[in-house]
Structures are given as structure tokens and as C-alpha cells.
Write an enzyme that holds these catalytic residues in place. Sequence first.
Site, PDB file in Angstrom:
ATOM      1  N   SER A 125       0.834  -1.205   0.000  1.00 30.30           N
ATOM      2  CA  SER A 125       0.000   0.000   0.000  1.00 30.30           C
ATOM      3  C   SER A 125       0.865   1.250   0.000  1.00 30.30           C
ATOM      4  CB  SER A 125      -0.874  -0.025   1.258  1.00 30.30           C
ATOM      5  OG  SER A 125      -1.450   1.229   1.479  1.00 30.30           O
ATOM      6  N   TYR A 150      -2.140  -1.554  11.019  1.00 23.05           N
ATOM      7  CA  TYR A 150      -2.416  -1.996   9.639  1.00 23.05           C
ATOM      8  C   TYR A 150      -1.278  -1.568   8.718  1.00 23.05           C
ATOM      9  CZ  TYR A 150      -3.887  -1.435   4.852  1.00 23.05           C
ATOM     10  OH  TYR A 150      -3.893  -1.450   3.484  1.00 23.05           O
ATOM     11  N   LYS A 154       1.914  -3.789   6.479  1.00 21.75           N
ATOM     12  CA  LYS A 154       2.338  -3.695   5.072  1.00 21.75           C
ATOM     13  C   LYS A 154       3.852  -3.473   5.009  1.00 21.75           C
ATOM     14  CE  LYS A 154      -1.618  -4.489   3.317  1.00 21.75           C
ATOM     15  NZ  LYS A 154      -1.863  -5.801   2.706  1.00 21.75           N
TER      16      LYS A 154
HETATM   17  C1  UD1 Z   1      -7.077   4.515   3.827  1.00 23.74           C
HETATM   18  C2  UD1 Z   1      -6.067   4.222   4.870  1.00 23.74           C
HETATM   19  C3  UD1 Z   1      -4.881   3.578   4.227  1.00 23.74           C
HETATM   20  C4  UD1 Z   1      -5.309   2.307   3.547  1.00 23.74           C
HETATM   21  C5  UD1 Z   1      -6.436   2.600   2.579  1.00 23.74           C
HETATM   22  C6  UD1 Z   1      -6.984   1.261   2.144  1.00 23.74           C
HETATM   23  C7  UD1 Z   1      -6.376   5.866   6.658  1.00 23.74           C
HETATM   24  C8  UD1 Z   1      -5.817   7.071   7.316  1.00 23.74           C
HETATM   25  N1  UD1 Z   1      -5.704   5.421   5.586  1.00 23.74           N
HETATM   26  O1  UD1 Z   1      -6.511   5.417   2.866  1.00 23.74           O
HETATM   27  O2  UD1 Z   1      -3.914   3.263   5.190  1.00 23.74           O
HETATM   28  O3  UD1 Z   1      -4.236   1.751   2.850  1.00 23.74           O
HETATM   29  O4  UD1 Z   1      -7.464   3.334   3.202  1.00 23.74           O
HETATM   30  O5  UD1 Z   1      -8.185   1.383   1.507  1.00 23.74           O
HETATM   31  O6  UD1 Z   1      -7.374   5.345   7.070  1.00 23.74           O
HETATM   32  N2  UD1 Z   1     -12.708  10.961   3.338  1.00 23.74           N
HETATM   33  C9  UD1 Z   1     -13.703  11.840   3.691  1.00 23.74           C
HETATM   34  N3  UD1 Z   1     -14.854  11.343   4.223  1.00 23.74           N
HETATM   35  C10 UD1 Z   1     -15.059  10.001   4.414  1.00 23.74           C
HETATM   36  C11 UD1 Z   1     -14.044   9.114   4.044  1.00 23.74           C
HETATM   37  C12 UD1 Z   1     -12.874   9.625   3.517  1.00 23.74           C
HETATM   38  O7  UD1 Z   1     -13.550  13.059   3.546  1.00 23.74           O
HETATM   39  O8  UD1 Z   1     -16.129   9.616   4.916  1.00 23.74           O
HETATM   40  C13 UD1 Z   1     -11.460  11.473   2.747  1.00 23.74           C
HETATM   41  C14 UD1 Z   1     -10.238  11.172   3.578  1.00 23.74           C
HETATM   42  O9  UD1 Z   1      -9.993  12.207   4.496  1.00 23.74           O
HETATM   43  C15 UD1 Z   1      -9.159  11.072   2.497  1.00 23.74           C
HETATM   44  C16 UD1 Z   1      -9.914  10.577   1.267  1.00 23.74           C
HETATM   45  O10 UD1 Z   1     -11.285  10.834   1.520  1.00 23.74           O
HETATM   46  O11 UD1 Z   1      -8.675  12.350   2.212  1.00 23.74           O
HETATM   47  C17 UD1 Z   1      -9.706   9.103   1.009  1.00 23.74           C
HETATM   48  O12 UD1 Z   1      -9.984   8.411   2.215  1.00 23.74           O
HETATM   49  P1  UD1 Z   1     -10.020   6.818   2.282  1.00 23.74           P
HETATM   50  O13 UD1 Z   1     -10.888   6.287   1.208  1.00 23.74           O
HETATM   51  O14 UD1 Z   1     -10.320   6.436   3.684  1.00 23.74           O
HETATM   52  O15 UD1 Z   1      -8.539   6.394   1.882  1.00 23.74           O
HETATM   53  P2  UD1 Z   1      -7.138   6.808   2.569  1.00 23.74           P
HETATM   54  O16 UD1 Z   1      -7.323   7.536   3.820  1.00 23.74           O
HETATM   55  O17 UD1 Z   1      -6.330   7.473   1.523  1.00 23.74           O
END
Ligand code: UD1
Length: 340
Positions: A125, A150, A154
Site C-alpha cells: 500500500s 495496519y 504492510k
Molecule cells: C485509507 C487508509 C490507508 C489504507 C487505505 C486502504 C487511513 C488514514 N488510511 O486510505 O492506510 O491503505 O485506506 O483502503 O485510514 N474521506 C472523507 N470522508 C469520508 C471518508 C474519507 O472526507 O467519509 C477522505 C479522507 O480524508 C481522504 C480521502 O477521503 O482524504 C480518502 O480516504 P479513504 O478512502 O479512507 O482512503 P485513505 O485515507 O487514503
Amino acid sequence: MKILVTGGLGFIGSHTVVELQNEGFEVVIIDDCSNADEKVLDGIGAITGKTPIFEKIDLKEKNDVADFFQRHHDIEGVIHFAASKAVGESVENPLLYYENNIGTLVYILKALSKKERSNFIFSSSCTVYGQADEMPITENAPVKVAESPYGNTKQMGEEIIADTCKVTEGLNAIALRYFNPMGAHPSAEIGELPIGVPQNLVPFITQTGVGIREELSVFGDDYPTADGTCVRDYIYVVDLARAHVVALKRLIDKKNRANYEIFNVGTGTGSSVLQVIESFERVSGKKLNYKVVDRRPGDVISAYADTTKANNELGWKSEYTLDQAMKSAWDWEQKIRNKS
Ligand code: UD1
């Protein structure tokens, strides 16, 4: 050629099984069904016309793993997806994550080490980079201290493979560092099936669009990015699945330059949370209900891939746009809701 796909009923695993079967590989899936449904086999069968062999095995049972490899001595390659992936849960229950993600990896590598030659693809990842100092992120960017157990699994997984490859000549491995996988198969026969409230952005958006969630919380709009929201590299799951097939073929054809290699798998383009919402609104024709809330602890500001190495070495490139990937996610969401 027989390929083992662990976690083959899961989101990325099932899409990879489809691409493997489309390329003529014979696939054996191992899954413990802890976060996946056997019905996924029907979806794979509907798309490819062939249902893969399935064995329900808990990879934590090391004797069962050894027994499996004895029965299937003709396995030519392993793509190892089986792992737990919820960041928050890993903080609450680290030992579960170390056992599920590290223990199982060790047992598989042990079995592979006994073979004269083996080919192994590992699900890693972009989380290993943490907040990288430079964008886009190349494979040479330093690995940062993990934010969660987690993420640590990785990093440790990569190290375990690297150490094992150093002393095991016949073991050939590639770690693929995924950026943010999204979407579903264009047929809408398989896709993401989050249990409970989705933690990831895209399933939360599509569930909000379909009315299961009231509104999306956008975690922070005061980041130092163009529109203030976090930037990620959203990669279509079918593109990602194809990267696995290409990586596996590289090993089978002995085209690898070292017996352990690492590749980023992303699109090379960063999209902000608001741009992802806009994409949803474009493809669905719906307004998304959302509000901006506080930042989510542990989120990095920005992460998108430099994909030069994968482009040049693997001859792989993502093909689908964010809107195409979003359309597939939306079609899938509507399909599963209409069914239930
Ligand atoms: C997350 C994990 C990462 C993992 C990946 C696997 C965290 C901090 N990171 O990545 O370690 O490898 O998932 O799928 O959890 N967002 C919102 N609202 C929401 C959900 C997300 O604003 O309800 C934003 C988040 O702040 C981020 C973006 O959307 O900026 C993507 O979020 P997400 O899909 O959770 O992925 P990552 O955080 O990049």
C-alpha cells in the site's frame, strides 16, 4: 497454469481472479470468508464463464497451509491478498492484525521456500510512504514510520519478503503498492462489499447517493491543497487487477531484474475529495449531500503516484478515468441495493 489467489473473494482479489481467468490461468482461491461472501464465485463465473476452484481455509492454521501446498504442488504463482484492512480496527486490536497479516504471510512464504522456483505477488500500500516529502511519489521515497498497526503490517510484510528473497534463490516476489482502489467490474457482477459503515471515501459516497447514509462528512477543507481537501490517487480496480496479472507474467517469464521488486500502482493523477464528489455528481446526475467536518486523525495531505517504473518495466498503465471508475461504482451500488 495454476495460480493461487488468497483473499480471492475480496474486492481487489475477485477482480484479479477475473483478469487471470480471462488470460487463461487456472485459479484456485483460498478465502476464510471472514470479510467476503461465497456468492462472489457466481459473479466471477458469470463474467468469465468459469467458476474458480475455491477452498475455505484459514491461513492462520499453518498445517492447513502446508497441506494445501502439498495437495496443489503444481501452483505456479501466488497472489496474496488475504489480510485485514481496517485502519481503526487495527489500532484497537493490533495483535489481530499482526496475526492475520503477518502470520499468514510467513506460512505461505515457508511453503513457497520449499519449491525450486516460486512466484509471489504481495498486496502492499502507498500507506508505507506516509506523508511523502515530494509529489508524485516514486518507489525510492523513504518508508515512513507507520501511522497504524495496519500500515505497519504492510511495511513489515515487505521487509519479511525482502529478507526471505535474499536467502531463497528460487523465490521471486513483487510488492505492488496500491494507491486508492475504487470502482467495480463494468458488468456490475462483482464490486466492493463493505461491512457496516464504509471507512473509505468512494463507497461512502455511493451509499450516500443511494440513500443509505444521510450525508458524507468531508474530513477537513483547510489542508494546503488547491481546494483545501486531501488529495489521493484513485485507481480503478480493474486497472489494478490487470497490474497483478502483468506482474505475475513478468515473474513467470523470468523478466524480473531482481528476485524482489516493488512497483507503485496508481494513475499518476491526484484528485481532491471535492473533485471526487464532483465526479459522482457528474456520472449520477445527483447532488451529493455533504458537509465539511474536522480533519480525520492520521490522514496525509496528499498522495499520488509516480507510475514511471510500472509504465516502463511492467508495460502497464491505468486506462480508465475517474469518471469511468465512478460510474462503475455507482452502477454497482444501485445494483446491490435493488437486489436487497
Ligand atoms: C485509507 C487508509 C490507508 C489504507 C487505505 C486502504 C487511513 C488514514 N488510511 O486510505 O492506510 O491503505 O485506506 O483502503 O485510514 N474521506 C472523507 N470522508 C469520508 C471518508 C474519507 O472526507 O467519509 C477522505 C479522507 O480524508 C481522504 C480521502 O477521503 O482524504 C480518502 O480516504 P479513504 O478512502 O479512507 O482512503 P485513505 O485515507 O487514503
